[in-house]
Scaffold this motif. Structure first.
Motif, PDB file in Angstrom:
ATOM      1  N   UNK A 263       0.838  -1.195   0.000  1.00 28.90           N
ATOM      2  CA  UNK A 263       0.000   0.000   0.000  1.00 28.90           C
ATOM      3  C   UNK A 263       0.873   1.246   0.000  1.00 28.90           C
ATOM      4  N   UNK A 264       0.272   2.364  -0.394  1.00 30.26           N
ATOM      5  CA  UNK A 264       0.973   3.638  -0.391  1.00 30.26           C
ATOM      6  C   UNK A 264       0.780   4.337   0.945  1.00 30.26           C
ATOM      7  N   UNK A 265       1.761   5.115   1.363  1.00 33.54           N
ATOM      8  CA  UNK A 265       1.664   5.853   2.618  1.00 33.54           C
ATOM      9  C   UNK A 265       0.494   6.822   2.583  1.00 33.54           C
ATOM     10  N   UNK A 266       0.156   7.350   1.401  1.00 33.90           N
ATOM     11  CA  UNK A 266      -0.964   8.280   1.289  1.00 33.90           C
ATOM     12  C   UNK A 266      -2.296   7.614   1.617  1.00 33.90           C
ATOM     13  N   UNK A 338      -3.588  -8.733   8.534  1.00 36.26           N
ATOM     14  CA  UNK A 338      -3.590  -7.271   8.583  1.00 36.26           C
ATOM     15  C   UNK A 338      -2.165  -6.708   8.599  1.00 36.26           C
ATOM     16  N   UNK A 339      -1.282  -7.299   7.795  1.00 32.78           N
ATOM     17  CA  UNK A 339       0.101  -6.831   7.684  1.00 32.78           C
ATOM     18  C   UNK A 339       0.369  -6.409   6.238  1.00 32.78           C
ATOM     19  N   UNK A 340       1.048  -5.270   6.069  1.00 34.19           N
ATOM     20  CA  UNK A 340       1.238  -4.722   4.730  1.00 34.19           C
ATOM     21  C   UNK A 340       2.627  -4.107   4.582  1.00 34.19           C
ATOM     22  N   UNK A 341       3.069  -4.070   3.345  1.00 34.78           N
ATOM     23  CA  UNK A 341       4.342  -3.428   3.021  1.00 34.78           C
ATOM     24  C   UNK A 341       4.053  -2.061   2.402  1.00 34.78           C
ATOM     25  N   UNK A 342       4.727  -1.028   2.893  1.00 38.78           N
ATOM     26  CA  UNK A 342       4.553   0.317   2.340  1.00 38.78           C
ATOM     27  C   UNK A 342       5.368   0.431   1.055  1.00 38.78           C
ATOM     28  N   UNK A 343       4.735   0.935  -0.013  1.00 35.90           N
ATOM     29  CA  UNK A 343       5.387   1.017  -1.320  1.00 35.90           C
ATOM     30  C   UNK A 343       6.641   1.891  -1.286  1.00 35.90           C
ATOM     31  N   UNK A 344       6.537   3.011  -0.592  1.00 31.38           N
ATOM     32  CA  UNK A 344       7.650   3.958  -0.576  1.00 31.38           C
ATOM     33  C   UNK A 344       8.824   3.434   0.244  1.00 31.38           C
ATOM     34  N   UNK A 345      10.056   3.698  -0.239  1.00 29.50           N
ATOM     35  CA  UNK A 345      11.218   3.307   0.546  1.00 29.50           C
ATOM     36  C   UNK A 345      11.497   4.360   1.618  1.00 29.50           C
ATOM     37  N   UNK A 346      12.542   4.151   2.388  1.00 30.95           N
ATOM     38  CA  UNK A 346      12.823   5.025   3.530  1.00 30.95           C
ATOM     39  C   UNK A 346      13.034   6.480   3.114  1.00 30.95           C
ATOM     40  N   UNK A 350      10.659   9.577   4.182  1.00 29.83           N
ATOM     41  CA  UNK A 350      11.196  10.741   4.899  1.00 29.83           C
ATOM     42  C   UNK A 350      10.791  12.037   4.185  1.00 29.83           C
ATOM     43  N   UNK A 351      10.922  12.053   2.864  1.00 27.53           N
ATOM     44  CA  UNK A 351      10.552  13.242   2.096  1.00 27.53           C
ATOM     45  C   UNK A 351       9.068  13.541   2.216  1.00 27.53           C
ATOM     46  N   UNK A 352       8.251  12.501   2.227  1.00 31.80           N
ATOM     47  CA  UNK A 352       6.809  12.685   2.355  1.00 31.80           C
ATOM     48  C   UNK A 352       6.456  13.300   3.703  1.00 31.80           C
ATOM     49  N   UNK A 353       7.077  12.784   4.755  1.00 31.89           N
ATOM     50  CA  UNK A 353       6.798  13.298   6.103  1.00 31.89           C
ATOM     51  C   UNK A 353       7.222  14.754   6.216  1.00 31.89           C
ATOM     52  N   UNK A 354       8.387  15.085   5.675  1.00 34.26           N
ATOM     53  CA  UNK A 354       8.872  16.462   5.741  1.00 34.26           C
ATOM     54  C   UNK A 354       7.965  17.397   4.945  1.00 34.26           C
ATOM     55  N   UNK A 355       7.486  16.943   3.796  1.00 30.04           N
ATOM     56  CA  UNK A 355       6.577  17.749   2.992  1.00 30.04           C
ATOM     57  C   UNK A 355       5.274  17.995   3.741  1.00 30.04           C
TER      58      UNK A 355
END
Length: 364
Positions: A263-266, A338-346, A350-355
């Motif tokens: 899944x995507x972080x969004x 109910x376990x998933x892998x986030x598509x975005x790498x580290x 990090x860039x998403x959180x900062x944005x």
């Protein structure tokens, strides 16, 4: 019984009819476009036991038609998410979620637990498997299908009536007919067809009205026209299924019943009941702050499973996505859902959180 008052005051239902509904056990295959309205109306009607089986997860594109779900459901297994929503609708019934694929290996045992089977699947191979399992277990099957602007409803294997194979004896060639994700579907159509399926279930339980056994009802959403096709029982195809029942659980589904659990972080960031876990080693960079991220290296995951919250959906990330997917695979072997892998790498994370942080500050 005030909840079911509008049922009870119907002379065709009454207290005894509602009691029949409360004692019924219904299995719904698929919690997608058809499954959502089927489940909503059966839960509201007071069906005593509802089973939901679905291996897939809720995606943003589902919300156009799968109205049982909302943004808070994104990334969750559909069977589990449906159970959570339905328990809020009616907490007086028993709801069991099976967050897995229906297969030749589990279908027979599962069907034996229920009185009626409702098919909300979206591919031909599953429909044939469901039909054959219904014949073998002698369970009535409520069928529904959708295509662009058209839908079909029928009831199979009921009172010596015809089966799905009596209408379509053989599985069509692979990819002969595209599915909804390839060709599209009008969002309200599964709501209409799924509601018709729920109606047939209720009629079966109550023993009222004209059940669609031996009849395929076809509906066109563009013209509002309905038509009916008569179906005759074909004893030869039904007996062929019964004769091969000893080999049923040796067959294999050729369709892909595995979701990537990616899944995507969004899609998940607005969810509250989640656990975001960094499976990189503790000294790996970049460091990521925010969102209450926990560090649980993949190398130690199997020894620290107790640190995972069973009541939360678990989302893993790493440097490239390889270890996060491996974490999901490991936990699946332990029966942890109910376990998933986030598509975005580290770095992307990090860039998403900062944005997001900058937008929050600038928006003040």
């Amino acid at each position: 019984m005030n909840r079911y008052n509008r049922h009870i005051i119907l002379s065709e239902v009454g207290p005894s009819g509602q009691e029949k509904l409360n004692k019924a056990k219904v299995l719904v295959i698929g919690a997608g476009g058809l499954g959502c309205p089927i489940l909503q109306y059966l839960a509201a009607a007071g069906i005593g036991e509802l089973g939901i089986i679905d291996f897939d997860v809720v995606e943003l594109s589902n919300l156009q038609r799968q109205v049982l779900f909302g943004k808070s459901s994104l990334g969750k297994n559909k069977a589990i998410a449906a159970k959570d929503r339905l328990e809020d609708l009616n907490d007086e019934i028993k709801i069991t979620a099976y967050p897995e694929a229906l297969t030749y290996q589990n279908a027979i045992a599962l069907f034996k637990l229920y009185d009626i089977i409702v098919d909300g699947s979206d591919n031909f191979e599953t429909r044939y498997m469901v039909n054959d399992a219904s014949i073998i277990t002698n369970k009535p099957l409520v069928f529904g299908a959708i295509y662009k602007f058209e839908g079909q409803v029928s009831v199979f294997n009921y009172n010596q009536g015809p089966s799905y194979r009596c209408l379509f004896p053989n599985l069509p060639e692979k990819d002969a007919i595209p599915n909804c994700s390839e060709i599209g579907v009008l969002g309200v159509l599964p709501g209409i067809i799924g509601s018709m399926q729920a109606n047939e279930v209720i009629k079966l339980i109550l023993g009222i009205g004209d059940v669609l056994s031996g009849t395929l009802l076809c509906y066109n959403a563009l013209t509002n026209q309905t038509s009916s096709l008569k179906i005759n029982r074909n004893n030869a195809v039904i007996n062929k299924v019964l004769d091969s029942k000893s080999n049923f659980n040796t067959k294999t589904l050729l369709i892909n019943c595995e979701t990537t659990f990616e899944v995507s972080i969004e899609d998940i960031i607005s969810n509250q009941n989640i656990q975001i876990i960094d499976v990189r080693e503790i000294d790996e960079l970049p460091k990521i702050d925010g969102f209450n991220i926990e560090n649980l290296p993949l190398s130690t995951l199997q020894f620290n499973i107790k640190q995972l919250n069973n009541n939360k959906a678990k989302y893993f990330f790493c440097q490239s996505g390889i270890r996060s997917k491996k974490a999901v695979e490991i936990l699946k072997t332990y029966g942890i859902a109910n376990c998933f892998s986030i598509k975005e790498d580290a770095v992307e994370l990090k860039n998403y959180i900062e944005k997001q942080y900058k937008e929050t500050i600038n928006g003040r």
